[in-house]
Each structure stands twice: as C-alpha cells, then as structure tokens.
Motif scaffolding. Structure first.
Motif, mmCIF file in Angstrom:
data_model
loop_
_atom_site.group_PDB
_atom_site.id
_atom_site.type_symbol
_atom_site.label_atom_id
_atom_site.label_comp_id
_atom_site.label_asym_id
_atom_site.label_seq_id
_atom_site.Cartn_x
_atom_site.Cartn_y
_atom_site.Cartn_z
ATOM 1 N N LEU A 50 61.413 36.321 38.843
ATOM 2 C CA LEU A 50 60.514 35.245 39.262
ATOM 3 C C LEU A 50 59.109 35.775 39.546
ATOM 4 O O LEU A 50 58.124 35.061 39.345
ATOM 5 C CB LEU A 50 61.080 34.524 40.489
ATOM 6 N N LEU A 51 59.019 37.023 39.998
ATOM 7 C CA LEU A 51 57.705 37.634 40.221
ATOM 8 C C LEU A 51 56.966 37.780 38.899
ATOM 9 O O LEU A 51 55.762 37.514 38.816
ATOM 10 C CB LEU A 51 57.843 38.991 40.912
ATOM 11 N N LYS A 52 57.684 38.185 37.855
ATOM 12 C CA LYS A 52 57.053 38.308 36.532
ATOM 13 C C LYS A 52 56.543 36.954 36.048
ATOM 14 O O LYS A 52 55.441 36.845 35.510
ATOM 15 C CB LYS A 52 58.044 38.877 35.520
ATOM 16 N N ALA A 53 57.356 35.913 36.238
ATOM 17 C CA ALA A 53 56.960 34.567 35.813
ATOM 18 C C ALA A 53 55.757 34.083 36.612
ATOM 19 O O ALA A 53 54.808 33.505 36.053
ATOM 20 C CB ALA A 53 58.122 33.604 35.979
ATOM 21 N N ALA A 54 55.773 34.336 37.915
ATOM 22 C CA ALA A 54 54.657 33.921 38.771
ATOM 23 C C ALA A 54 53.388 34.688 38.402
ATOM 24 O O ALA A 54 52.292 34.121 38.383
ATOM 25 C CB ALA A 54 55.011 34.144 40.235
ATOM 26 N N ASP A 55 53.554 35.972 38.095
ATOM 27 C CA ASP A 55 52.424 36.810 37.691
ATOM 28 C C ASP A 55 51.741 36.212 36.463
ATOM 29 O O ASP A 55 50.512 36.084 36.414
ATOM 30 C CB ASP A 55 52.917 38.222 37.406
ATOM 31 N N LYS A 56 52.544 35.812 35.495
ATOM 32 C CA LYS A 56 51.996 35.233 34.269
ATOM 33 C C LYS A 56 51.246 33.932 34.559
ATOM 34 O O LYS A 56 50.135 33.714 34.075
ATOM 35 C CB LYS A 56 53.134 34.981 33.283
ATOM 36 N N LYS A 57 51.835 33.073 35.388
ATOM 37 C CA LYS A 57 51.201 31.798 35.714
ATOM 38 C C LYS A 57 49.903 32.003 36.500
ATOM 39 O O LYS A 57 48.900 31.346 36.244
ATOM 40 C CB LYS A 57 52.155 30.908 36.505
ATOM 41 N N ILE A 58 49.927 32.922 37.453
ATOM 42 C CA ILE A 58 48.744 33.173 38.275
ATOM 43 C C ILE A 58 47.616 33.751 37.426
ATOM 44 O O ILE A 58 46.464 33.336 37.532
ATOM 45 C CB ILE A 58 49.093 34.100 39.455
ATOM 46 N N LYS A 59 47.945 34.689 36.555
ATOM 47 C CA LYS A 59 46.906 35.285 35.704
ATOM 48 C C LYS A 59 46.341 34.268 34.723
ATOM 49 O O LYS A 59 45.143 34.289 34.423
ATOM 50 C CB LYS A 59 47.455 36.510 34.979
ATOM 51 N N ASN A 60 47.187 33.364 34.236
ATOM 52 C CA ASN A 60 46.710 32.311 33.338
ATOM 53 C C ASN A 60 45.769 31.362 34.082
ATOM 54 O O ASN A 60 44.723 30.980 33.550
ATOM 55 C CB ASN A 60 47.890 31.531 32.751
ATOM 56 N N ALA A 61 46.117 31.013 35.308
ATOM 57 C CA ALA A 61 45.262 30.133 36.112
ATOM 58 C C ALA A 61 43.925 30.817 36.406
ATOM 59 O O ALA A 61 42.865 30.174 36.400
ATOM 60 C CB ALA A 61 45.961 29.754 37.411
ATOM 61 N N THR A 62 43.964 32.123 36.623
ATOM 62 C CA THR A 62 42.731 32.876 36.870
ATOM 63 C C THR A 62 41.860 32.901 35.617
ATOM 64 O O THR A 62 40.647 32.724 35.685
ATOM 65 C CB THR A 62 43.069 34.318 37.297
ATOM 66 N N LYS A 63 42.506 33.095 34.484
ATOM 67 C CA LYS A 63 41.772 33.138 33.217
ATOM 68 C C LYS A 63 41.088 31.802 32.932
ATOM 69 O O LYS A 63 39.980 31.758 32.407
ATOM 70 C CB LYS A 63 42.723 33.502 32.084
ATOM 71 N N LYS A 64 41.755 30.712 33.295
ATOM 72 C CA LYS A 64 41.201 29.376 33.057
ATOM 73 C C LYS A 64 40.162 28.975 34.091
ATOM 74 O O LYS A 64 39.553 27.917 33.994
ATOM 75 C CB LYS A 64 42.322 28.325 33.068
ATOM 76 N N GLY A 65 39.991 29.794 35.139
ATOM 77 C CA GLY A 65 38.988 29.497 36.157
ATOM 78 C C GLY A 65 39.492 28.564 37.246
ATOM 79 O O GLY A 65 38.699 28.034 38.022
ATOM 80 N N VAL A 66 40.795 28.375 37.315
ATOM 81 C CA VAL A 66 41.365 27.491 38.326
ATOM 82 C C VAL A 66 41.534 28.233 39.650
ATOM 83 O O VAL A 66 41.374 27.664 40.720
ATOM 84 C CB VAL A 66 42.729 26.937 37.852
ATOM 85 N N MET A 67 41.847 29.510 39.560
ATOM 86 C CA MET A 67 42.059 30.329 40.751
ATOM 87 C C MET A 67 41.091 31.508 40.704
ATOM 88 O O MET A 67 40.848 32.071 39.635
ATOM 89 C CB MET A 67 43.507 30.830 40.776
ATOM 90 N N HIS A 68 40.527 31.854 41.847
ATOM 91 C CA HIS A 68 39.611 32.986 41.920
ATOM 92 C C HIS A 68 40.379 34.291 41.734
ATOM 93 O O HIS A 68 41.531 34.405 42.174
ATOM 94 C CB HIS A 68 38.899 32.989 43.278
ATOM 95 N N LYS A 69 39.751 35.258 41.089
ATOM 96 C CA LYS A 69 40.446 36.499 40.762
ATOM 97 C C LYS A 69 40.882 37.271 42.004
ATOM 98 O O LYS A 69 41.944 37.892 41.996
ATOM 99 C CB LYS A 69 39.591 37.384 39.859
ATOM 100 N N ASN A 70 40.100 37.211 43.066
ATOM 101 C CA ASN A 70 40.493 37.919 44.289
ATOM 102 C C ASN A 70 41.694 37.258 44.958
ATOM 103 O O ASN A 70 42.564 37.932 45.495
ATOM 104 C CB ASN A 70 39.333 37.998 45.273
ATOM 105 N N LYS A 71 41.746 35.934 44.931
ATOM 106 C CA LYS A 71 42.897 35.231 45.491
ATOM 107 C C LYS A 71 44.148 35.559 44.682
ATOM 108 O O LYS A 71 45.229 35.754 45.244
ATOM 109 C CB LYS A 71 42.680 33.728 45.511
#
Length: 85
Positions: A50-71
């Motif tokens: 689940l950590l791997k899956a969450a990692d992928k989702k979080i990095k995708n959201a960061t790439k799209k500009g939805v989440m800040h990279k530091n967060k």
C-alpha cells in the motif's frame, strides 16, 4: 456569470481543473487511509504494498501540481517511518 467569451472559457477550464484536482486529492487520501488501516491492523506486508501504491499516487499528484512537493516528501517520509516502527 461571466458575459465575455474568454471569461466563459476560463470558468469551464476552472471547473475541469477543480474536478481533476478533487479526484487526485481523493485518491491520495484514500491511499493514505488504507495504508494507515493496514498499519493499525498489524499487516506489515500489506502496508508495504500500500505504501508503494500511495507513493505512486502522491508523486502523480505532485507532478500535476495538486500537491506541493515538500508536502509530498513529508507525507511519504512519515509513512515510511511508520512502516519501519
């Protein structure tokens, strides 16, 4: 409501972006919640996946500009620490 053509277009674009952002944020939150539930239940192997899956989702959201990279970095670091404990 906007009367100018370009303003009407911007409203449409804003709605599309809002829908995309909401979807990505929801996916990230769900992934984090599932990870935390697995940790609470004591399923380390499941939590690792689940950590791997969450990692992928979080990095995708960061790439799209939805989440800040530091967060994103802070969240992933916190999850990894939780997994190791």
């Amino acid at each position: 409501m906007a009367n100018i053509k370009s303003a009407i277009k911007r409203v449409d674009i804003a709605r599309k972006n809002e829908a995309r952002n909401r979807s990505l944020n929801s996916g990230v939150k769900t992934a984090i919640r599932k990870f935390n539930e697995a940790i609470q239940a004591g399923n380390k192997d499941e939590a690792k996946d689940l950590l791997k899956a969450a990692d992928k989702k979080i990095k995708n959201a960061t790439k799209k500009g939805v989440m800040h990279k530091n967060k994103a970095a802070r969240t992933l670091s916190k999850m990894a620490k939780t997994l190791v404990k």
